[in-house]
Design a protein around this motif. Structure first.
Motif, PDB file in Angstrom:
ATOM      1  N   ALA A  78       0.843  -1.202   0.000  1.00  0.00           N
ATOM      2  CA  ALA A  78       0.000   0.000   0.000  1.00  0.00           C
ATOM      3  C   ALA A  78       0.876   1.249   0.000  1.00  0.00           C
ATOM      4  N   ILE A  79       0.547   2.184  -0.898  1.00  0.00           N
ATOM      5  CA  ILE A  79       1.284   3.444  -1.000  1.00  0.00           C
ATOM      6  C   ILE A  79       0.304   4.613  -1.000  1.00  0.00           C
ATOM      7  N   ALA A  80       0.811   5.771  -0.604  1.00  0.00           N
ATOM      8  CA  ALA A  80      -0.008   6.986  -0.617  1.00  0.00           C
ATOM      9  C   ALA A  80      -0.262   7.400  -2.063  1.00  0.00           C
ATOM     10  N   THR A  81      -1.534   7.544  -2.391  1.00  0.00           N
ATOM     11  CA  THR A  81      -1.909   7.957  -3.744  1.00  0.00           C
ATOM     12  C   THR A  81      -2.567   9.326  -3.760  1.00  0.00           C
ATOM     13  N   TRP A  82      -3.003   9.780  -2.594  1.00  0.00           N
ATOM     14  CA  TRP A  82      -3.747  11.041  -2.519  1.00  0.00           C
ATOM     15  C   TRP A  82      -3.507  11.656  -1.148  1.00  0.00           C
ATOM     16  N   VAL A  83      -3.510  12.984  -1.070  1.00  0.00           N
ATOM     17  CA  VAL A  83      -3.366  13.672   0.208  1.00  0.00           C
ATOM     18  C   VAL A  83      -4.304  14.870   0.240  1.00  0.00           C
ATOM     19  N   GLU A  84      -4.941  15.064   1.368  1.00  0.00           N
ATOM     20  CA  GLU A  84      -5.811  16.220   1.591  1.00  0.00           C
ATOM     21  C   GLU A  84      -5.248  17.003   2.764  1.00  0.00           C
ATOM     22  N   ALA A  85      -5.437  18.321   2.750  1.00  0.00           N
ATOM     23  CA  ALA A  85      -4.968  19.169   3.848  1.00  0.00           C
ATOM     24  C   ALA A  85      -6.025  20.222   4.138  1.00  0.00           C
ATOM     25  N   ARG A  86      -6.243  20.455   5.435  1.00  0.00           N
ATOM     26  CA  ARG A  86      -7.216  21.475   5.824  1.00  0.00           C
ATOM     27  C   ARG A  86      -6.762  22.142   7.119  1.00  0.00           C
ATOM     28  N   ARG A  87      -7.279  23.333   7.340  1.00  0.00           N
ATOM     29  CA  ARG A  87      -6.960  24.057   8.567  1.00  0.00           C
ATOM     30  C   ARG A  87      -7.589  23.358   9.752  1.00  0.00           C
ATOM     31  N   THR A  88      -6.862  23.350  10.840  1.00  0.00           N
ATOM     32  CA  THR A  88      -7.371  22.744  12.067  1.00  0.00           C
ATOM     33  C   THR A  88      -8.540  23.549  12.622  1.00  0.00           C
ATOM     34  N   SER A  89      -8.458  24.859  12.486  1.00  0.00           N
ATOM     35  CA  SER A  89      -9.456  25.732  13.114  1.00  0.00           C
ATOM     36  C   SER A  89     -10.852  25.631  12.522  1.00  0.00           C
ATOM     37  N   ASP A  90     -10.945  25.582  11.185  1.00  0.00           N
ATOM     38  CA  ASP A  90     -12.272  25.623  10.568  1.00  0.00           C
ATOM     39  C   ASP A  90     -12.491  24.598   9.458  1.00  0.00           C
ATOM     40  N   GLY A  91     -11.498  23.762   9.184  1.00  0.00           N
ATOM     41  CA  GLY A  91     -11.666  22.708   8.195  1.00  0.00           C
ATOM     42  C   GLY A  91     -11.561  23.139   6.747  1.00  0.00           C
ATOM     43  N   LEU A  92     -11.239  24.413   6.486  1.00  0.00           N
ATOM     44  CA  LEU A  92     -11.100  24.872   5.104  1.00  0.00           C
ATOM     45  C   LEU A  92      -9.812  24.312   4.495  1.00  0.00           C
ATOM     46  N   ASP A  93      -9.858  24.026   3.194  1.00  0.00           N
ATOM     47  CA  ASP A  93      -8.696  23.499   2.495  1.00  0.00           C
ATOM     48  C   ASP A  93      -7.521  24.458   2.589  1.00  0.00           C
ATOM     49  N   VAL A  94      -6.312  23.886   2.704  1.00  0.00           N
ATOM     50  CA  VAL A  94      -5.079  24.659   2.690  1.00  0.00           C
ATOM     51  C   VAL A  94      -4.118  24.024   1.698  1.00  0.00           C
ATOM     52  N   ASP A  95      -3.050  24.714   1.396  1.00  0.00           N
ATOM     53  CA  ASP A  95      -2.026  24.211   0.481  1.00  0.00           C
ATOM     54  C   ASP A  95      -1.426  22.921   1.051  1.00  0.00           C
ATOM     55  N   ARG A  96      -1.474  21.869   0.279  1.00  0.00           N
ATOM     56  CA  ARG A  96      -1.000  20.566   0.751  1.00  0.00           C
ATOM     57  C   ARG A  96       0.485  20.586   1.078  1.00  0.00           C
ATOM     58  N   ALA A  97       1.293  21.153   0.166  1.00  0.00           N
ATOM     59  CA  ALA A  97       2.742  21.174   0.374  1.00  0.00           C
ATOM     60  C   ALA A  97       3.109  21.977   1.623  1.00  0.00           C
ATOM     61  N   ALA A  98       2.424  23.080   1.874  1.00  0.00           N
ATOM     62  CA  ALA A  98       2.697  23.892   3.057  1.00  0.00           C
ATOM     63  C   ALA A  98       2.339  23.128   4.332  1.00  0.00           C
ATOM     64  N   CYS A  99       1.250  22.408   4.308  1.00  0.00           N
ATOM     65  CA  CYS A  99       0.840  21.620   5.466  1.00  0.00           C
ATOM     66  C   CYS A  99       1.842  20.491   5.717  1.00  0.00           C
ATOM     67  N   ILE A 100       2.317  19.870   4.656  1.00  0.00           N
ATOM     68  CA  ILE A 100       3.328  18.826   4.783  1.00  0.00           C
ATOM     69  C   ILE A 100       4.570  19.386   5.476  1.00  0.00           C
ATOM     70  N   GLN A 101       5.016  20.560   5.036  1.00  0.00           N
ATOM     71  CA  GLN A 101       6.191  21.192   5.647  1.00  0.00           C
ATOM     72  C   GLN A 101       5.923  21.507   7.122  1.00  0.00           C
ATOM     73  N   ALA A 102       4.731  21.970   7.437  1.00  0.00           N
ATOM     74  CA  ALA A 102       4.401  22.363   8.809  1.00  0.00           C
ATOM     75  C   ALA A 102       4.377  21.157   9.755  1.00  0.00           C
ATOM     76  N   LEU A 103       3.964  19.998   9.250  1.00  0.00           N
ATOM     77  CA  LEU A 103       3.825  18.824  10.115  1.00  0.00           C
ATOM     78  C   LEU A 103       4.999  17.861  10.076  1.00  0.00           C
ATOM     79  N   ARG A 104       5.888  18.028   9.101  1.00  0.00           N
ATOM     80  CA  ARG A 104       7.033  17.116   8.988  1.00  0.00           C
ATOM     81  C   ARG A 104       7.937  17.285  10.211  1.00  0.00           C
ATOM     82  N   ARG A 105       8.403  16.165  10.733  1.00  0.00           N
ATOM     83  CA  ARG A 105       9.268  16.188  11.924  1.00  0.00           C
ATOM     84  C   ARG A 105      10.722  16.189  11.547  1.00  0.00           C
TER      85      ARG A 105
END
Length: 105
Positions: A78-105
């Motif tokens: 199993a591999i990642a084929t799709w990614v969704e990103a949304r704001r924690t505060s209100d659930g609105l869509d956000v830039d996927r790449a920016a969210c990835i950068q924000a959450l990457r450890r």
């Protein structure tokens, strides 16, 4: 005299029978990744849901929520084929790449 420079390898797009694989700039390190590879980048998923042969991994942070959808590739892994990103505060869509950068450890 003609000078040639080595070309950077073009990442191959993974194929998953019957599943659309997302292809957007900034997602190269996550699309095609296994659950283990995603865990290496983001830690333990906050939510891990299996539905048939599909799997959803969710990672939450203060800035956003990431959801990865994994399906078995031709080799059965199993591999990642799709990614969704949304704001924690209100659930609105956000830039996927920016969210990835924000959450990457």
């Amino acid at each position: 005299m003609r000078v040639t420079y080595p070309q950077a390898p073009v990442p191959s797009t993974p194929t998953v029978p019957g599943v659309q694989v997302m292809q957007l700039p900034g997602l190269e390190t996550v699309i095609g990744a296994t659950a283990s590879q995603l865990s290496s980048q983001f830690g333990v998923a906050d939510l891990d849901v299996a539905e048939g042969d599909a799997r959803k991994l969710q990672y939450r942070g203060q800035a956003c929520v990431l959801e990865f959808y994994l399906y078995p590739a031709e080799n059965g892994v199993a591999i990642a084929t799709w990614v969704e990103a949304r704001r924690t505060s209100d659930g609105l869509d956000v830039d996927r790449a920016a969210c990835i950068q924000a959450l990457r450890r």
